[in-house]
Write a protein that holds these residues in place. Sequence first.
Motif, PDB file in Angstrom:
ATOM      1  N   ARG A  15       0.851  -1.176   0.000  1.00 53.78           N
ATOM      2  CA  ARG A  15       0.000   0.000   0.000  1.00 53.78           C
ATOM      3  C   ARG A  15       0.894   1.237   0.000  1.00 53.78           C
ATOM      4  O   ARG A  15       1.748   1.390   0.869  1.00 53.78           O
ATOM      5  CB  ARG A  15      -0.917   0.018   1.219  1.00 53.78           C
ATOM      6  N   ARG A  18      -0.059   8.542  -1.340  1.00 58.28           N
ATOM      7  CA  ARG A  18       0.534   9.757  -1.882  1.00 58.28           C
ATOM      8  C   ARG A  18       0.530  10.791  -0.773  1.00 58.28           C
ATOM      9  O   ARG A  18      -0.481  10.983  -0.109  1.00 58.28           O
ATOM     10  CB  ARG A  18      -0.288  10.249  -3.081  1.00 58.28           C
ATOM     11  N   GLU A  30       5.852   9.879  -1.969  1.00 57.33           N
ATOM     12  CA  GLU A  30       5.109   8.663  -1.646  1.00 57.33           C
ATOM     13  C   GLU A  30       5.542   8.047  -0.323  1.00 57.33           C
ATOM     14  O   GLU A  30       6.713   8.043   0.024  1.00 57.33           O
ATOM     15  CB  GLU A  30       5.300   7.632  -2.767  1.00 57.33           C
ATOM     16  N   THR A  71      -2.640  -1.299  -2.873  1.00 56.32           N
ATOM     17  CA  THR A  71      -2.030  -0.838  -4.116  1.00 56.32           C
ATOM     18  C   THR A  71      -1.643  -2.046  -4.966  1.00 56.32           C
ATOM     19  O   THR A  71      -1.776  -2.034  -6.183  1.00 56.32           O
ATOM     20  CB  THR A  71      -0.784   0.013  -3.808  1.00 56.32           C
TER      21      THR A  71
ATOM     22  N   ALA B 260      -9.853   3.621  -2.575  1.00 52.66           N
ATOM     23  CA  ALA B 260      -8.496   3.660  -3.116  1.00 52.66           C
ATOM     24  C   ALA B 260      -7.678   4.737  -2.416  1.00 52.66           C
ATOM     25  O   ALA B 260      -6.497   4.563  -2.158  1.00 52.66           O
ATOM     26  CB  ALA B 260      -8.541   3.921  -4.617  1.00 52.66           C
ATOM     27  N   LYS B 261      -8.335   5.849  -2.081  1.00 55.41           N
ATOM     28  CA  LYS B 261      -7.587   6.949  -1.496  1.00 55.41           C
ATOM     29  C   LYS B 261      -7.650   6.977   0.030  1.00 55.41           C
ATOM     30  O   LYS B 261      -7.057   7.843   0.657  1.00 55.41           O
ATOM     31  CB  LYS B 261      -8.115   8.289  -2.055  1.00 55.41           C
TER      32      LYS B 261
END
Lengths: 339, 270
Positions: A15, A18, A30, A71, B260-261
């Motif tokens: 994972r 950002r 990141e 991710t 996702a975020k």
Amino acid sequence: MMSDCYAIRTEDLRRVFRAKRREAKKQKREVVALDGVSFSVGSGELFGVLGPNGAGKTTTIKILATLLSPTAGRAWVAGIDVAKDPKRVRRHIGMVSGGETSGYGLLTIEENLWMFSQFYGLDTRVARARIKELLEVVGLADRSRTKIYHLSTGMRQKMNFVRGFLTEPEILFLDEPTLGLDVQTAHTLRGFVSNWLAEHRDRTILLTTHAMHEADELCGRVAIIDKGRILACDAPATLKRELQRDAIFRLRIADLADARGVVGTSPDVTQFTQTASEAGVDVDAILTHDGALTQLLASVEAAGGRLLSLEKREPTLEDVFLHIVGHGFEDEIREGGSA
Amino acid sequence: MAAWLGWQIESNWADPFVFAIYSLVKPLAGALILVFMYAVIAKDGLHSPLFPGVFVGNALFIYVPAVLAGISWTIIDDREHYGMLKYVYTAPVNVFAYLIGRGVAKAIVATVAVVIMLLLGTLALGVPVRLAGINWLFVAATLVLGSAMLSLFGILLGGVTMITARHNYGVGEAVAGGLYLLCGVVFPLDTLPAWLAATGRVIPISYWLEAFRRALLGHGTEAFASLSDGVLLAVIAGSTAVLAVLAVLGFRLAERRARAKGLLDMQTMY
Ligand SMILES: Nc1ncnc2c1ncn2[C@@H]1O[C@H](COP(=O)(O)OP(=O)(O)O)[C@@H](O)[C@H]1O
Ligand SMILES: [Mg+2]
């Protein structure tokens, strides 16, 4: 890959976050929160994920609880892929995040919990009985009609804890459930967790903590995690046994403020930690061989230190962590993970 | 159950008097002020033949910000104020049912405001609502379709709120404000500039308000005169169906993005 025999299974979970725009200018863009995490938990286990702040514990739980997508990599809960079918996963899980004061402030404890039980379609009578029983356990029974607006942070946390167990989920995620609670309460809750699992043998709990003694006391198996990687994963006893080959010596030294130069840099010392004491300094050291001790004591004396006591002690999970990671939790926190 | 929670949250104000003021007087005052402004500015004021239509439009429009803001607020409220959105999400509840349930409480309160407003109009301002002439079936159909339509708008907006993060408390009301202008509440659509009128014509709320004007007053506005009652209902039903598809897809998309975020348990620290 099928994984029905496991309650929880992860495969190379990754994972990346950002960084927020404002911070991005200063730091790299990141943050790798999980860097290839794989483990599996069998049904009926109390599995611990132990690691310092920022290790990736919460991120792991969020992914397993379908709140966050990975991710890369995959994860199954109750045999169901969390990324592919989050809705189905939700029928099997429950979650409690420690250090949190969630809840509808205008409702009473009882109403909050009842409300939540209705999310799971629990029969109202069953729900009321369980609420009563669980509130009893955490010592909130006399407050059940108090609006949670008026509760202290600790009480709200206890209510949240109850919420997690109320629906008796097949798989329960406890994210640092005793975070910020006083010693007494934390102790009560830990006792409750192990009793509950003993009474509900087909249930599975994944618990994260940064308190080593908690993991040691509760968990059948522990994964030690640091900077998004699992460094070791086994029963606490096994982890400690492996370390036992290397005896740990505790030296209490007076009249010496810093033993790093004397003890820490010796080639015979494989692991070294020290904490300041009133008289001077307490040192924990693992030696390559017991014979090196004589030489070490001589160096301490030569440096002006006076030996108050010497003991050979059993390793704790803390020593295991120290051994594997190469730095202690405290260092990690103080140095912001740049060790 | 979600409606029960919504009701508790709505009504559980420390003081019932404050609750009454906030929930009823505020929308009523808002609607009345707009009506009076219209009456003063418009030629012939209260006696303008357009006035009853404007009045009914304003009264029914009370529902729009209530439900829109109600549902999109739930997202932020549950996530950040109560810290519960993530628990709602990890539970096996249908999020749509939950959100709509929370909106129901707002709708009930709004209904009271709408009824008071209509009574006021009929009794004090001479708005010719004739109870005898009302086609209740038509009203019921309009109400049902309208609830669905507004809930779906709310859900769509909720999805937007979920992913656009910061300080979006005003989004529901801002959107409602825009709709107020576009849906012919004050200015009949055919008096708006062509492009605004065109926009208004694709928003189903315009048709819904028109249906209410017809139901309560017996006649609608010029702008929709070419549509028969049946066609009007069909347009509302059809657009509600389209909206349903949009809302569900949009919301699911927003959810996916939020997952996702990592926004489902975000704290924007308002
Ligand atoms: N939403 C987020 N945005 C950016 N970085 C995050 C976010 N959540 C967690 N992180 C980062 O990921 C790492 C792991 O965090 P977390 O899983 O919360 O650790 P733990 O629970 O073990 O303390 C940390 O470096 C943290 O700063
Ligand atoms: Mg954490």
